[in-house]
Design an enzyme around this catalytic site. Structure first.
Site, PDB file in Angstrom:
ATOM      1  N   ARG A  58       2.588  15.098  -5.060  1.00 39.16           N
ATOM      2  CA  ARG A  58       2.418  16.302  -4.257  1.00 39.16           C
ATOM      3  C   ARG A  58       3.680  16.519  -3.433  1.00 39.16           C
ATOM      4  NH1 ARG A  58       0.452  15.787   0.098  1.00 39.16           N
ATOM      5  NH2 ARG A  58      -0.658  13.862  -0.353  1.00 39.16           N
ATOM      6  N   TYR A 181       1.915  19.347 -11.093  1.00 40.00           N
ATOM      7  CA  TYR A 181       1.380  18.026 -10.734  1.00 40.00           C
ATOM      8  C   TYR A 181       0.279  18.076  -9.689  1.00 40.00           C
ATOM      9  CZ  TYR A 181       0.860  13.161  -9.809  1.00 40.00           C
ATOM     10  OH  TYR A 181       0.310  11.919  -9.683  1.00 40.00           O
ATOM     11  N   LYS A 190      -6.603  19.995  -2.644  1.00 41.38           N
ATOM     12  CA  LYS A 190      -6.058  19.969  -1.288  1.00 41.38           C
ATOM     13  C   LYS A 190      -5.896  21.387  -0.723  1.00 41.38           C
ATOM     14  CE  LYS A 190      -6.214  15.635  -1.366  1.00 41.38           C
ATOM     15  NZ  LYS A 190      -5.415  14.486  -1.665  1.00 41.38           N
ATOM     16  N   HIS A 210      -9.864  14.613   4.951  1.00 42.44           N
ATOM     17  CA  HIS A 210      -9.348  13.788   3.852  1.00 42.44           C
ATOM     18  C   HIS A 210     -10.100  12.455   3.868  1.00 42.44           C
ATOM     19  CE1 HIS A 210      -5.476  11.997   1.825  1.00 42.44           C
ATOM     20  NE2 HIS A 210      -6.360  12.362   0.929  1.00 42.44           N
ATOM     21  N   SER A 232      -2.826   9.170   1.845  1.00 47.84           N
ATOM     22  CA  SER A 232      -2.740   9.113   0.385  1.00 47.84           C
ATOM     23  C   SER A 232      -2.298   7.729  -0.080  1.00 47.84           C
ATOM     24  CB  SER A 232      -1.750  10.161  -0.103  1.00 47.84           C
ATOM     25  OG  SER A 232      -2.176  11.428   0.316  1.00 47.84           O
ATOM     26  N   CYS A 234      -3.781   4.888   0.222  1.00 44.03           N
ATOM     27  CA  CYS A 234      -4.032   3.797   1.171  1.00 44.03           C
ATOM     28  C   CYS A 234      -5.435   3.218   1.023  1.00 44.03           C
ATOM     29  CB  CYS A 234      -3.781   4.260   2.597  1.00 44.03           C
ATOM     30  SG  CYS A 234      -2.023   4.495   2.926  1.00 44.03           S
ATOM     31  N   ASP A 261     -12.349  11.414  -1.777  1.00 51.33           N
ATOM     32  CA  ASP A 261     -11.104  12.022  -1.276  1.00 51.33           C
ATOM     33  C   ASP A 261     -11.314  13.101  -0.225  1.00 51.33           C
ATOM     34  OD1 ASP A 261      -8.182  11.950  -1.607  1.00 51.33           O
ATOM     35  OD2 ASP A 261      -8.360  13.977  -2.382  1.00 51.33           O
ATOM     36  N   ARG A 356      -1.950   8.704 -12.245  1.00 53.06           N
ATOM     37  CA  ARG A 356      -3.327   9.015 -11.838  1.00 53.06           C
ATOM     38  C   ARG A 356      -4.258   9.089 -13.034  1.00 53.06           C
ATOM     39  NH1 ARG A 356      -4.310  10.012  -6.058  1.00 53.06           N
ATOM     40  NH2 ARG A 356      -2.241   9.710  -5.216  1.00 53.06           N
ATOM     41  N   GLU A 482     -13.595  -7.897  -0.567  1.00 50.11           N
ATOM     42  CA  GLU A 482     -13.752  -8.650   0.682  1.00 50.11           C
ATOM     43  C   GLU A 482     -13.786  -7.721   1.896  1.00 50.11           C
ATOM     44  OE1 GLU A 482     -14.716 -11.520   0.713  1.00 50.11           O
ATOM     45  OE2 GLU A 482     -13.807 -12.742  -0.868  1.00 50.11           O
TER      46      GLU A 482
HETATM   47  P1  GTP Z   1      -5.239   9.181  -2.744  1.00 44.92           P
HETATM   48  O1  GTP Z   1      -5.949   9.455  -4.012  1.00 44.92           O
HETATM   49  O2  GTP Z   1      -3.757   9.371  -2.861  1.00 44.92           O
HETATM   50  O3  GTP Z   1      -5.768   9.958  -1.598  1.00 44.92           O
HETATM   51  O4  GTP Z   1      -5.330   7.587  -2.494  1.00 44.92           O
HETATM   52  P2  GTP Z   1      -6.511   6.625  -1.991  1.00 44.92           P
HETATM   53  O5  GTP Z   1      -6.535   6.634  -0.510  1.00 44.92           O
HETATM   54  O6  GTP Z   1      -7.763   6.953  -2.705  1.00 44.92           O
HETATM   55  O7  GTP Z   1      -5.995   5.176  -2.422  1.00 44.92           O
HETATM   56  P3  GTP Z   1      -6.530   4.165  -3.543  1.00 44.92           P
HETATM   57  O8  GTP Z   1      -7.898   3.649  -3.276  1.00 44.92           O
HETATM   58  O9  GTP Z   1      -6.310   4.799  -4.873  1.00 44.92           O
HETATM   59  O10 GTP Z   1      -5.525   2.953  -3.356  1.00 44.92           O
HETATM   60  C1  GTP Z   1      -4.124   3.111  -3.425  1.00 44.92           C
HETATM   61  C2  GTP Z   1      -3.449   1.786  -3.727  1.00 44.92           C
HETATM   62  O11 GTP Z   1      -3.785   0.837  -2.709  1.00 44.92           O
HETATM   63  C3  GTP Z   1      -3.887   1.185  -5.056  1.00 44.92           C
HETATM   64  O12 GTP Z   1      -2.768   0.629  -5.700  1.00 44.92           O
HETATM   65  C4  GTP Z   1      -4.860   0.109  -4.652  1.00 44.92           C
HETATM   66  O13 GTP Z   1      -4.897  -0.940  -5.579  1.00 44.92           O
HETATM   67  C5  GTP Z   1      -4.342  -0.337  -3.288  1.00 44.92           C
HETATM   68  N1  GTP Z   1      -5.453  -0.816  -2.428  1.00 44.92           N
HETATM   69  C6  GTP Z   1      -6.640  -0.206  -2.204  1.00 44.92           C
HETATM   70  N2  GTP Z   1      -7.446  -0.962  -1.406  1.00 44.92           N
HETATM   71  C7  GTP Z   1      -6.740  -2.088  -1.111  1.00 44.92           C
HETATM   72  C8  GTP Z   1      -7.026  -3.252  -0.330  1.00 44.92           C
HETATM   73  O14 GTP Z   1      -8.098  -3.422   0.258  1.00 44.92           O
HETATM   74  N3  GTP Z   1      -6.035  -4.177  -0.246  1.00 44.92           N
HETATM   75  C9  GTP Z   1      -4.826  -4.010  -0.891  1.00 44.92           C
HETATM   76  N4  GTP Z   1      -3.909  -4.975  -0.756  1.00 44.92           N
HETATM   77  N5  GTP Z   1      -4.533  -2.941  -1.655  1.00 44.92           N
HETATM   78  C10 GTP Z   1      -5.469  -1.984  -1.755  1.00 44.92           C
HETATM   79  C1  SPV Z   2      -3.338  12.559  -2.282  1.00 41.64           C
HETATM   80  O1  SPV Z   2      -2.090  12.551  -2.377  1.00 41.64           O
HETATM   81  O2  SPV Z   2      -3.937  12.437  -1.188  1.00 41.64           O
HETATM   82  C2  SPV Z   2      -4.135  12.697  -3.510  1.00 41.64           C
HETATM   83  C3  SPV Z   2      -3.445  13.053  -4.729  1.00 41.64           C
HETATM   84  O3  SPV Z   2      -5.355  12.561  -3.463  1.00 41.64           O
HETATM   85  S1  SPV Z   2      -3.151  14.755  -4.833  1.00 41.64           S
HETATM   86  O4  SPV Z   2      -4.372  15.385  -5.381  1.00 41.64           O
HETATM   87  O5  SPV Z   2      -2.037  14.936  -5.754  1.00 41.64           O
HETATM   88  O6  SPV Z   2      -2.888  15.318  -3.541  1.00 41.64           O
HETATM   89 MN    MN Z   3      -6.056  12.081  -1.344  1.00 39.39          MN
END
Ligand code: GTP
Ligand code: SPV
Ligand code: MN
Length: 571
Positions: A58, A181, A190, A210, A232, A234, A261, A356, A482
């Site tokens: 994005r 993208y 978004k 979010h 994002s 995280c 999300d 993704r 955990e």
């Molecule tokens: P967006 O879709 O961008 O909004 O991201 P999101 O907030 O849904 O993040 P997502 O759960 O996809 O995790 C992003 C990255 O962080 C991935 O590579 C995960 O493997 C990693 N991750 C998620 N939870 C944990 C955790 O508890 N510990 C660690 N070390 N990494 C984590």
């Molecule tokens: C984010 O970046 O927070 C996402 C991926 O969930 S996107 O839909 O590309 O914004």
């Molecule tokens: Mn997101």
């Protein structure tokens, strides 16, 4: 169709197709394969796309809101007339000799009061196929065109210097051009469900955030609903459908997922109710494995998915990415669409770090049965999270609503590959919403405080950070399944079972014996707060609050002053 027709005339496509039927989507899938835009993988009914190498996340730089007012520090504005001219310039003939698709859709359940319609015009089959997973395609939207959010998207020449995502918030219109993208182009996500919806929410007394929505089934109180905002990449998708570690699963803990999300949150009779308006996940691939997120893995393998910028194991015709928990394929197709035999690690990453997978929500094996109910999820607690290697505790609870708004407003997190810019650099990301604000952040903070005043009891608000690192740069906290240990403390504290919290600079933290830690993990490594560092944070926060001028709610200054006073006492 007037609201759409003028843009069709502007873009001048060769042909227009209105997409409402399953068989049209099937044809489109065959089309993208025949023309080489996508490949079919051996995951059932699934496609692989790779995007332009300069179009992999994005783009905040290119995202603007059309407005003649100053919308504060985090929104790039373009004067309305200028923005209209820009649209005319960028979209004129942009679809010449292409097919334009019209995708009518709904966000939220068709039979709920909170539903909202959208209609997107696009020249990208990729966008149509993704929207058909993330939103519910329905011709009902065409009957409510006046109140629908209109999206116009064109790949145009894909000139990266002319990439733009332009929002006309009051007019319910979004224009996206020279990109193909994710969040730039899937206008239901978004652009609509956060930017436009949060402005609607401000006017109408609700919130668009979010946030994931999740339910913890537990031996303490049965069912516990929380929403969580994390920037994002995280951890929202992972937390939303977490598989509690074996020890907890044995004791009767499980999680069901309401959304990963976006949450639309409505106050009703002093309580908050969350809805996930989406119909699918657009989840980060790297790091997803049978051990980190078995539920997402199983959702992916059920099929009907779109893989974007992952790698492909050419021999098995299966997607592959770093952290999938499988060895490097002998013959790999990288996200840049190059084939490498016997790849060595140093040549990677082979999947783009922000690659993704788009997955139908109903594939999720732990989908909560209420996910599409018109009642929504009654919220017990709200979490905010960030990614910070140092200083920020694993978990703390805000002492009151104003303090919660203060800590959410001053949230900082390391940049990830979901954002353009240098990965790892700490940046201010208020409410994990920095890229998605559509009105002045000062007004946004006031809106949160006002909503809070209407609640009784106010939901407890917690802050988490799974990402503290030790001196070897290893994560201190095992994370993933955990994280249920932290949720246990959250539930015990919210329900008044735990009372032994410690007052810290960062709100209330668990007493040493009150949080169950995995073997070998040290409390000190997770909760030590450096007073000097905290003071520096406060200085940065002060700059931020000052920058808001008269828009800064007084309540936040009070919290700030009391934290400063606490700091002095500790020193
Ligand atoms: P967006 O879709 O961008 O909004 O991201 P999101 O907030 O849904 O993040 P997502 O759960 O996809 O995790 C992003 C990255 O962080 C991935 O590579 C995960 O493997 C990693 N991750 C998620 N939870 C944990 C955790 O508890 N510990 C660690 N070390 N990494 C984590
Ligand atoms: C984010 O970046 O927070 C996402 C991926 O969930 S996107 O839909 O590309 O914004
Ligand atoms: Mn997101």
């Amino acid at each position: 169709m007037d609201r759409i027709k003028k843009y069709i005339d502007l873009c001048n496509p060769e042909e227009v197709q209105v997409i409402t039927q399953e068989n049209q989507l099937k044809e489109l899938k065959n089309f993208v394969i025949k023309t080489g835009l996508a490949r079919r993988l051996s995951v059932p009914d699934s496609l692989w796309f790779c995007s332009n190498p300069h179009d992999v996340a994005r783009s905040e730089e290119a995202t603007v809101v059309a407005s003649d007012r100053d919308l504060g520090p985090y929104i790039k504005t373009v004067p309305v007339n200028e923005a209209r001219c820009l649209v005319k310039e960028l979209f004129e003939n942009s679809m010449a000799s292409r097919v334009a698709y019209i995708v009518p859709y709904v966000m939220g359940s068709l039979d709920s009061d909170i539903k909202k319609f959208g209609v997107t015009l696009t020249d990208s089959p990729y966008v149509v196929l993704n929207m058909a997973i993330l939103n519910k395609v329905t011709d009902e939207a065409l009957k409510s065109l006046d109140s629908a959010v209109i999206g116009v998207h064109s790949m145009a020449s894909m000139d990266p210097t002319k990439k733009k995502i332009i929002h006309f918030i009051e007019d319910l219109e979004v224009f996206s051009v020279n990109t193909n993208y994710g969040g730039n182009v899937l206008t239901g996500k978004k652009c609509f469900s956060l930017r436009i919806a949060s402005s609607l929410g401000r006017a109408q007394g609700w919130l668009a955030e979010h946030m994931l929505v999740s339910v913890v089934h537990n031996p303490i109180c049965g069912r516990f609903v929380f929403t969580a905002a994390l920037p994002s990449a995280c951890g929202k998708t992972n937390l939303a459908m977490m598989n509690p570690s074996e020890e907890y699963a044995r004791k009767g803990w499980s999680v069901t997922c309401g959304g990963d999300d976006i949450a639309w949150i409505f106050p009703k009779a002093g309580r908050l109710f969350a809805y996930n308006p989406e119909y699918g996940f657009f989840g980060v691939a790297p790091g997803t494995s049978e051990s980190s997120n078995p539920n997402f893995m199983s959702a992916i393998l059920k099929g009907g998915c779109i893989f974007t910028n992952t790698a492909v194991d050419e021999e098995l015709n299966l997607p592959w990415w770093e952290g999938i928990g499988k060895p490097y394929p002998h013959k790999i197709r990288t996200w840049r669409n190059e084939v490498i035999i016997n790849p060595n690690k140093e040549e990677g990453p082979f999947a783009h770090p922000n690659s993704r997978v788009t997955v139908p929500i109903e594939n999720c094996p732990v989908l909560d049965p209420l996910w599409r109910s018109s009642e929504g999820f009654e919220i017990d607690a709200i979490l905010f999270g960030c990614r910070r290697a140092a200083g920020y505790p694993l978990v703390f609870k805000a002492r009151n609503w104003a303090e919660a708004v203060y800590f959410a407003a001053t949230l900082k997190s390391e940049r990830t590959s979901a954002q353009e810019g240098t990965v790892g650099v700490l940046r201010h990301d208020p409410f994990a919403m920095r890229p998605f604000f559509s009105y002045h952040i000062g007004d946004y903070l006031r809106h949160w405080l006002t909503i809070g005043e209407s609640l009784s009891p106010q939901p407890s608000v917690y802050f988490v950070n799974w990402f503290r690192k030790d001196s070897n740069s290893m994560f201190v906290w095992p994370g993933f399944g955990e994280n249920i240990r932290v949720l246990e403390w959250v539930i015990k504290t919210t329900k008044g079972v735990s009372t032994a919290c410690i007052d810290s600079l960062y709100g209330l933290i668990p007493a040493r014996d009150d949080l169950s830690l995995p073997e070998g993990v040290l409390y000190e490594h997770l909760f030590t707060i450096d007073v000097d560092d905290f003071e520096k944070e406060l200085e940065e926060n002060e700059h931020f609050l000052k920058a808001l001028g008269s828009k800064c709610p007084e309540e936040l200054w009070s919290v700030h002053e009391s934290l400063k006073a606490m700091c002095k006492k500790v020193l």
